[in-house]
Structures are given as C-alpha cells and as structure tokens.
Enzyme design. Structure first.
Site, PDB file in Angstrom:
ATOM      1  N   PRO A  16       5.134  60.053 -23.041  1.00  0.00           N
ATOM      2  CA  PRO A  16       4.589  61.414 -23.243  1.00  0.00           C
ATOM      3  C   PRO A  16       5.626  62.775 -23.154  1.00  0.00           C
ATOM      4  O   PRO A  16       6.246  62.403 -21.878  1.00  0.00           O
ATOM      5  CB  PRO A  16       3.203  61.388 -22.407  1.00  0.00           C
ATOM      6  CG  PRO A  16       3.431  60.103 -21.590  1.00  0.00           C
ATOM      7  CD  PRO A  16       4.300  59.320 -22.167  1.00  0.00           C
ATOM      8  N   ASN A  17       5.330  63.725 -23.602  1.00  0.00           N
ATOM      9  CA  ASN A  17       6.256  65.096 -23.261  1.00  0.00           C
ATOM     10  C   ASN A  17       7.474  64.874 -23.563  1.00  0.00           C
ATOM     11  O   ASN A  17       8.281  65.945 -23.807  1.00  0.00           O
ATOM     12  CB  ASN A  17       6.026  65.465 -21.776  1.00  0.00           C
ATOM     13  CG  ASN A  17       4.422  65.708 -21.878  1.00  0.00           C
ATOM     14  OD1 ASN A  17       4.092  66.477 -22.303  1.00  0.00           O
ATOM     15  ND2 ASN A  17       3.908  64.981 -20.393  1.00  0.00           N
ATOM     16  N   ARG A  24      12.905  72.785 -21.722  1.00  0.00           N
ATOM     17  CA  ARG A  24      12.653  73.086 -20.254  1.00  0.00           C
ATOM     18  C   ARG A  24      13.313  72.222 -19.443  1.00  0.00           C
ATOM     19  O   ARG A  24      13.453  70.937 -19.740  1.00  0.00           O
ATOM     20  CB  ARG A  24      11.062  73.204 -19.960  1.00  0.00           C
ATOM     21  CG  ARG A  24      10.470  71.962 -20.087  1.00  0.00           C
ATOM     22  CD  ARG A  24       8.749  72.300 -20.025  1.00  0.00           C
ATOM     23  NE  ARG A  24       8.263  71.238 -20.326  1.00  0.00           N
ATOM     24  CZ  ARG A  24       7.846  70.188 -19.516  1.00  0.00           C
ATOM     25  NH1 ARG A  24       7.973  70.504 -18.246  1.00  0.00           N
ATOM     26  NH2 ARG A  24       7.084  69.183 -19.929  1.00  0.00           N
ATOM     27  N   ASN A  80      11.519  54.285 -22.575  1.00  0.00           N
ATOM     28  CA  ASN A  80      11.138  55.356 -21.632  1.00  0.00           C
ATOM     29  C   ASN A  80       9.855  55.695 -21.665  1.00  0.00           C
ATOM     30  O   ASN A  80       9.363  56.176 -22.525  1.00  0.00           O
ATOM     31  CB  ASN A  80      11.884  56.531 -21.931  1.00  0.00           C
ATOM     32  CG  ASN A  80      11.911  57.607 -20.780  1.00  0.00           C
ATOM     33  OD1 ASN A  80      10.975  57.450 -20.046  1.00  0.00           O
ATOM     34  ND2 ASN A  80      12.935  58.741 -20.698  1.00  0.00           N
ATOM     35  N   GLU A 104      14.274  49.369 -19.745  1.00  0.00           N
ATOM     36  CA  GLU A 104      13.503  50.616 -19.243  1.00  0.00           C
ATOM     37  C   GLU A 104      14.522  51.581 -19.020  1.00  0.00           C
ATOM     38  O   GLU A 104      15.571  51.382 -18.532  1.00  0.00           O
ATOM     39  CB  GLU A 104      12.868  50.249 -18.226  1.00  0.00           C
ATOM     40  CG  GLU A 104      12.150  51.576 -17.404  1.00  0.00           C
ATOM     41  CD  GLU A 104      11.408  51.143 -16.131  1.00  0.00           C
ATOM     42  OE1 GLU A 104      11.301  50.011 -15.461  1.00  0.00           O
ATOM     43  OE2 GLU A 104      10.747  52.183 -15.568  1.00  0.00           O
ATOM     44  N   HIS A 106      15.319  55.820 -17.893  1.00  0.00           N
ATOM     45  CA  HIS A 106      14.966  57.217 -17.595  1.00  0.00           C
ATOM     46  C   HIS A 106      16.206  58.211 -17.654  1.00  0.00           C
ATOM     47  O   HIS A 106      17.317  57.750 -17.078  1.00  0.00           O
ATOM     48  CB  HIS A 106      14.276  56.942 -16.002  1.00  0.00           C
ATOM     49  CG  HIS A 106      13.097  56.265 -16.034  1.00  0.00           C
ATOM     50  ND1 HIS A 106      11.984  56.767 -16.622  1.00  0.00           N
ATOM     51  CD2 HIS A 106      12.991  54.980 -15.813  1.00  0.00           C
ATOM     52  CE1 HIS A 106      11.173  55.634 -16.592  1.00  0.00           C
ATOM     53  NE2 HIS A 106      11.848  54.435 -15.968  1.00  0.00           N
ATOM     54  N   ARG A 113      13.867  61.420  -6.818  1.00  0.00           N
ATOM     55  CA  ARG A 113      12.640  62.281  -6.810  1.00  0.00           C
ATOM     56  C   ARG A 113      11.574  62.115  -6.200  1.00  0.00           C
ATOM     57  O   ARG A 113      11.716  61.424  -5.234  1.00  0.00           O
ATOM     58  CB  ARG A 113      12.397  62.480  -8.721  1.00  0.00           C
ATOM     59  CG  ARG A 113      13.655  62.710  -9.421  1.00  0.00           C
ATOM     60  CD  ARG A 113      13.321  62.643 -10.844  1.00  0.00           C
ATOM     61  NE  ARG A 113      12.546  63.797 -11.106  1.00  0.00           N
ATOM     62  CZ  ARG A 113      11.712  64.209 -12.306  1.00  0.00           C
ATOM     63  NH1 ARG A 113      12.107  63.492 -13.084  1.00  0.00           N
ATOM     64  NH2 ARG A 113      11.092  65.347 -12.481  1.00  0.00           N
TER      65      ARG A 113
HETATM   66  O1  CA2 Z   1      13.458  60.695 -16.109  1.00  0.00           O
HETATM   67  C1  CA2 Z   1      12.681  60.172 -16.975  1.00  0.00           C
HETATM   68  O2  CA2 Z   1      12.991  60.095 -18.175  1.00  0.00           O
HETATM   69  C2  CA2 Z   1      11.180  60.593 -16.963  1.00  0.00           C
HETATM   70  O3  CA2 Z   1      10.770  59.062 -17.593  1.00  0.00           O
HETATM   71  C3  CA2 Z   1      10.770  61.519 -17.568  1.00  0.00           C
HETATM   72  C4  CA2 Z   1       9.162  61.929 -17.342  1.00  0.00           C
HETATM   73  C5  CA2 Z   1       8.804  61.609 -15.911  1.00  0.00           C
HETATM   74  O4  CA2 Z   1       7.497  61.590 -15.628  1.00  0.00           O
HETATM   75  C6  CA2 Z   1       9.305  60.187 -15.415  1.00  0.00           C
HETATM   76  O5  CA2 Z   1       9.013  60.424 -13.902  1.00  0.00           O
HETATM   77  C7  CA2 Z   1      10.950  60.336 -15.617  1.00  0.00           C
HETATM   78  C8  CA2 Z   1       8.879  63.106 -17.872  1.00  0.00           C
HETATM   79  C9  CA2 Z   1       9.159  63.377 -19.320  1.00  0.00           C
HETATM   80  C10 CA2 Z   1       8.925  64.941 -19.342  1.00  0.00           C
HETATM   81  O6  CA2 Z   1       9.580  65.408 -20.440  1.00  0.00           O
HETATM   82  C11 CA2 Z   1      10.212  66.659 -20.472  1.00  0.00           C
HETATM   83  C12 CA2 Z   1      10.341  67.150 -21.661  1.00  0.00           C
HETATM   84  C13 CA2 Z   1      10.867  68.398 -21.668  1.00  0.00           C
HETATM   85  C14 CA2 Z   1      11.325  69.078 -20.382  1.00  0.00           C
HETATM   86  C15 CA2 Z   1      10.892  68.555 -19.452  1.00  0.00           C
HETATM   87  C16 CA2 Z   1      10.269  67.202 -19.226  1.00  0.00           C
END
Ligand code: CA2
Length: 151
Positions: A16-17, A24, A80, A104, A106, A113
């Site tokens: 997700p995201n 950002r 991821n 996996e 990241h 963090r």
């Molecule tokens: O560091 C990573 O790749 C994470 O898997 C990214 C996740 C976070 O919840 C994990 O703890 C670590 C967050 C992804 C959010 O994606 C974004 C997209 C655009 C801008 C900021 C964040």
C-alpha cells in the site's frame, strides 16, 4: 513464456501507498516513481532473460489473492509489503504457500525508524531481507533472486 529466454519468472510485489512513490518524503523514499522502478526491473530482467512481472495493491486481500495465484507459476518472489509488513499475518501465511526464494525489500532502514516498524511479519518466512538502500535495493533484490534461482 512472455519476455523470457530462461523460462524463469520473478514476481515483484509492492504494498500500500507505494503507488504514490516519488510524490512526497523523498528524503526517506527517494524521488523515483513506482513506474520508473518497475521499468528498471523489467529492463534488468530482460537482459538476464528473465520475465519480471510487477504488481501493486493497496488492499491486503488482493495481495493475498495474487500470491495464491502465483503458487507454482513463479521462480522467485520479491515483496515490499509496505505498512502491511508490520501487521499482516494474512500476507505472511500466503508467503508460506510459496516454495521459491522470497526476498523482502524496504526502501528505508526500518530498524532505524519508529519502533512499530522494527517488527516484520514476513522476515522469518523470507529467504532474506534488504532494507535501507533506497531504490537500489530493488536491483539488489533482483540480483539476489537470480543467484538464488541458480543455486
Ligand atoms: O521502507 C519501506 O520500503 C517501507 O516498506 C515503506 C512503507 C512503510 O510503511 C514501511 O514501514 C517501510 C511506506 C510506504 C509509503 O509509501 C510512500 C509513498 C510515497 C511517499 C511516501 C511514502
């Protein structure tokens, strides 16, 4: 067999995201978009004669469905899981169905963090983890997957 000379296929999955990458928090996640990352991985795969499929979803059930559908159809799996890393027993259980190397990845170093990011539900069912190298981590993950498939 698609885009493949070796007959090998790798699925790269984004949680997700991650579809909004590059928009950002570039200081944490970099400024590349997910499309750019996926294109690079497909190019890297093409050079190696490996079919690289990419998949992103914001929905836990869709991620589980896609992993289930991949059982028996892929030779390595890169994921991821984004925020689901820290919460999803469902994704962990689905990963356990795969009988191929699982990497996996990241973008950020989750151990540097917030404490809630230090626990991964997937880490101990994955072959290995790459964290903290930004977008380069995906290239490293693909390299590792290729080596693991060969061994
Ligand atoms: O560091 C990573 O790749 C994470 O898997 C990214 C996740 C976070 O919840 C994990 O703890 C670590 C967050 C992804 C959010 O994606 C974004 C997209 C655009 C801008 C900021 C964040």
């Amino acid at each position: 067999m698609g885009n493949s000379d070796t007959g090998k296929k790798i699925l790269v999955m984004h949680g997700p995201n991650l579809n909004t990458l590059g928009t950002r928090e570039p200081e944490i996640y970099g400024s590349k978009t997910l499309d750019e990352i996926n294109d690079d991985l497909k190019k890297q795969g093409k050079k190696l004669g490996i079919d690289v499929e990419t998949f992103q979803s914001n929905h836990e059930g869709d991620i589980v469905d896609k992993i289930q559908a991949s059982v028996g159809n892929i030779d390595a799996f890169i994921i991821n899981p984004a925020a689901y890393t820290h919460t999803s027993i469902a994704i962990r259980d689905a990963v356990l169905l795969l009988e191929v190397p699982v990497i996996e990845i990241h973008l950020s170093n989750i151990y540097k963090r917030e404490p809630f990011r230090h626990k991964s539900m997937v880490a101990d069912v994955a072959t290995g983890q790459i964290a903290g190298f930004g977008v380069s981590g995906y290239r490293m993950a693909l390299d590792a997957a290729v080596d693991l498939m060969a061994s």
